[in-house]
Design an enzyme around this catalytic site. Structure first.
Site, PDB file in Angstrom:
ATOM      1  N   ASP A   9       0.848  -1.193   0.000  1.00 12.95           N
ATOM      2  CA  ASP A   9       0.000   0.000   0.000  1.00 12.95           C
ATOM      3  C   ASP A   9       0.878   1.236   0.000  1.00 12.95           C
ATOM      4  OD1 ASP A   9      -2.363   1.350  -0.201  1.00 12.95           O
ATOM      5  OD2 ASP A   9      -3.001   1.052   1.863  1.00 12.95           O
ATOM      6  N   GLY A  10       0.327   2.295  -0.559  1.00 14.71           N
ATOM      7  CA  GLY A  10       0.966   3.591  -0.558  1.00 14.71           C
ATOM      8  C   GLY A  10      -0.032   4.623  -0.085  1.00 14.71           C
ATOM      9  N   GLU A  48       2.551   3.780  -4.198  1.00 13.73           N
ATOM     10  CA  GLU A  48       2.049   2.446  -4.548  1.00 13.73           C
ATOM     11  C   GLU A  48       3.120   1.673  -5.323  1.00 13.73           C
ATOM     12  OE1 GLU A  48      -0.723   1.068  -3.525  1.00 13.73           O
ATOM     13  OE2 GLU A  48      -2.088   2.708  -3.067  1.00 13.73           O
ATOM     14  N   ASP A  70      -4.438  -2.730  -3.465  1.00 20.39           N
ATOM     15  CA  ASP A  70      -5.741  -2.089  -3.648  1.00 20.39           C
ATOM     16  C   ASP A  70      -5.645  -0.970  -4.691  1.00 20.39           C
ATOM     17  OD1 ASP A  70      -4.467  -0.069  -2.243  1.00 20.39           O
ATOM     18  OD2 ASP A  70      -5.743  -0.205  -0.477  1.00 20.39           O
ATOM     19  N   HIS A 124      -9.957  -1.204   2.250  1.00 24.19           N
ATOM     20  CA  HIS A 124     -10.840  -0.969   3.401  1.00 24.19           C
ATOM     21  C   HIS A 124     -12.040  -1.909   3.368  1.00 24.19           C
ATOM     22  CE1 HIS A 124      -8.299   2.491   3.956  1.00 24.19           C
ATOM     23  NE2 HIS A 124      -8.551   2.837   2.707  1.00 24.19           N
ATOM     24  N   ASP A 134      -2.090  -0.580   4.961  1.00 23.79           N
ATOM     25  CA  ASP A 134      -2.614   0.782   4.924  1.00 23.79           C
ATOM     26  C   ASP A 134      -2.201   1.548   6.185  1.00 23.79           C
ATOM     27  OD1 ASP A 134      -4.504   2.870   3.798  1.00 23.79           O
ATOM     28  OD2 ASP A 134      -5.468   2.482   5.728  1.00 23.79           O
TER      29      ASP A 134
END
Length: 143
Positions: A9-10, A48, A70, A124, A134
């Site tokens: 994640d970024g 990302e 994501d 999420h 995240d």
């Protein structure tokens, strides 16, 4: 051959702004490794990409990797769009320079040494490892 599941994640405060990236590597033997970092001035998409690059470069031997992200930008970029970008000399269909081409080129060069499958997961959405990545990415910005 080593096998691993990677969750990336970024995150960015402002876009551009200070950003963070995070990686959770889950090995077949049950071991878990976490990596994270930050940049002072960046974009969410660069974070990302950086997360994926940092994850893959952490392996020194050929590895069978499942990467879960994501980010449709990351997943579609590396599995679909990059082929056209290369044919078009790193130009988009609108004849504009591909954003983040430096990171796309680096990512492409490092995946050759591994067997990688890319998966998109809804952010999420109660995926424990995606949620943790995240949190780590956001925490990396502040540290």
């Amino acid at each position: 051959m080593i096998k691993a599941d990677i969750y990336t994640d970024g995150s960015c405060l402002g876009n551009p702004g200070p950003g963070g990236w995070a990686v959770i590597i889950k090995f077949d033997n049950g071991a878990i490794k976490e990596l994270s970092g930050s940049e002072d001035h960046t974009t969410n998409n660069r974070m990302e990409l950086t997360a994926a690059i940092k994850a893959i470069t952490s392996f020194k031997k050929k590895t069978e990797i499942n990467i879960y992200t994501d980010s449709k930008y990351l997943k579609d970029g590396i599995t679909i769009w990059i082929k056209k970008w290369k044919i078009n000399k790193w130009k988009t269909s609108n004849k504009k320079d591909v954003k983040n081409s430096d990171l796309w080129k680096l990512l492409e060069s490092i995946i050759e040494d591994h067997k990688i499958q890319w998966f998109w997961v809804k952010g999420h959405n109660e995926n424990i490892f995606n949620e943790k990545a995240d949190i780590l990415a956001k925490k990396a910005i502040k540290s």
